[in-house]
Design an enzyme around this catalytic site. Structure first.
Site, PDB file in Angstrom:
ATOM      1  N   GLY A  69       0.837  -1.207   0.000  1.00  0.00           N
ATOM      2  CA  GLY A  69       0.000   0.000   0.000  1.00  0.00           C
ATOM      3  C   GLY A  69       0.868   1.251   0.000  1.00  0.00           C
ATOM      4  O   GLY A  69       2.062   1.202   0.287  1.00  0.00           O
ATOM      5  N   TYR A  79      -1.011 -16.933  -4.139  1.00  0.00           N
ATOM      6  CA  TYR A  79      -2.163 -16.030  -4.222  1.00  0.00           C
ATOM      7  C   TYR A  79      -3.450 -16.828  -4.471  1.00  0.00           C
ATOM      8  O   TYR A  79      -4.418 -16.711  -3.721  1.00  0.00           O
ATOM      9  CB  TYR A  79      -1.927 -15.026  -5.354  1.00  0.00           C
TER      10      TYR A  79
END
Ligand code: UDP
Length: 318
Positions: A43, A150
């Site tokens: 982020g 993932y």
């Protein structure tokens, strides 16, 4: 939304990410008190610049793998690196963020009733053998491949949330998000839309992996956020549900569109196709249409233009 004088508190994990930060901005605009959680693994605090000026936004630097300390009526779980180069750079962190994050959410939701909106992904379908992908399709996933940290992490998170619904009556809503693009995408995330735009802006060759005939279907971020908000506010919800734009095209088509939007004519160079790269991907969104009236509005040229303008200003070029 008529919330009266009492604002509902919502939590967005992964708030400083591309999707998380757009969601935060929308939730603030809708009148919620918003707590954002992010460990800043991928982020960027710059994404929260606008939210940071709003007194109804509160940021916590922390990890979704640890016990949640915030009470919120709705938790939006968007914490996880999502671009292939980012999620493969620390596969253990990627897998544990999905799995432990889902376990922490479920523990939290059992103690204090709250609604969970969980960001799953089209990657649960792997390199799909059915096309377009409906929610009934179980997928075609390599459990030991480069993308497994993932894909399998997100699949296990779905299992955890689905069991919490079945066994404990939790209100956990799973959305499977297909490729999404728009302003604030990380410039270094290696994704096709960001790579092609940056290459065109810099007058560099566009990198086509493999033949370029593989397809994706790209959804503009504001359309996706509309779908997330409708998911959160729906009185009832049947999981999982695909969210994306079913307008499918090849990477060669995308390169053409990028050149059209940027006004640049650059060379195409071939690079090897990454391992387990899905050949085709396109959401069947019949369920989203039926369940929440979802209909993407922004077409690719318009969305690319908005993304291009954002990239140009962030890259400091004319
Ligand atoms: N791709 C490409 N050139 C690039 C980056 C990606 O041709 O510079 C291809 C990639 O091989 C894949 C598609 O574009 O087939 C979408 O890749 P991305 O990493 O954006 O997302 P994915 O859908 O694979 O998670």
């Amino acid at each position: 939304m008529g919330l009266g004088s009492i604002r509902k508190t919502v939590l967005v994990t992964g708030a400083a990410g591309f999707l998380g930060s757009h969601l935060v901005d929308r939730l603030l605009a809708e009148g919620f008190e918003v707590v954002g959680l992010d460990n800043l693994m991928t982020g960027d605090l710059g994404n929260l610049e606008q939210a940071g000026r709003d007194p109804h936004f509160h940021l916590e630097i922390g990890d979704v793998r640890e016990t949640l300390k915030v009470y919120a009526e709705i938790i939006f779980n968007f914490a996880c690196p999502a671009s292939p180069i980012h999620y493969q750079s620390d596969p253990y962190a990627t897998l544990t963020t999905s799995v432990l994050g889902a376990l922490r959410l479920v523990e939290h939701a059992r103690l204090r009733r709250c609604r969970i909106v969980h960001a799953s992904t089209s990657e649960v379908y792997g390199d799909p053998l059915e096309h377009p992908q409906t929610e009934e399709y179980w997928g075609h996933v390599n459990p030991i491949g480069d993308r497994a940290c993932y894909d399998e992490g997100k699949r296990a998170a779905e299992t955890i949330l689905r069991d919490a619904v079945r066994i404990h009556g939790a209100d956990a809503r799973i959305i499977r998000i297909f490729n999404t693009y728009g302003p604030r995408m990380a410039l270094d995330d290696g994704r096709v839309v960001s790579n092609f735009l940056i290459q065109a802006i810099r007058n560099q060759p566009i990198t086509i992996y493999g033949s370029g005939e593989q397809s994706r279907s790209f959804c503009y971020v504001s359309d996706l956020v509309d779908g997330i908000i409708e998911t959160a506010l729906a009185p009832q919800f049947d999981s999982p549900m695909n969210l994306g734009n079913p307008n499918e095209f090849t990477m060669l088509d995308l390169a053409e569109s990028v050149m059209k939007v940027t006004g640049k004519k650059v060379e195409l160079v071939r690079k090897p196709l990454p391992a387990d790269d899905p050949k085709r991907r396109c959401p069947d969104i019949a369920k989203a249409r039926r369940q929440i009236g979802f209909e993407p509005k922004i077409q690719i040229l318009e969305g690319l233009k908005r993304t291009y303008d954002n990239f140009v200003s962030r890259m400091g070029v004319d």
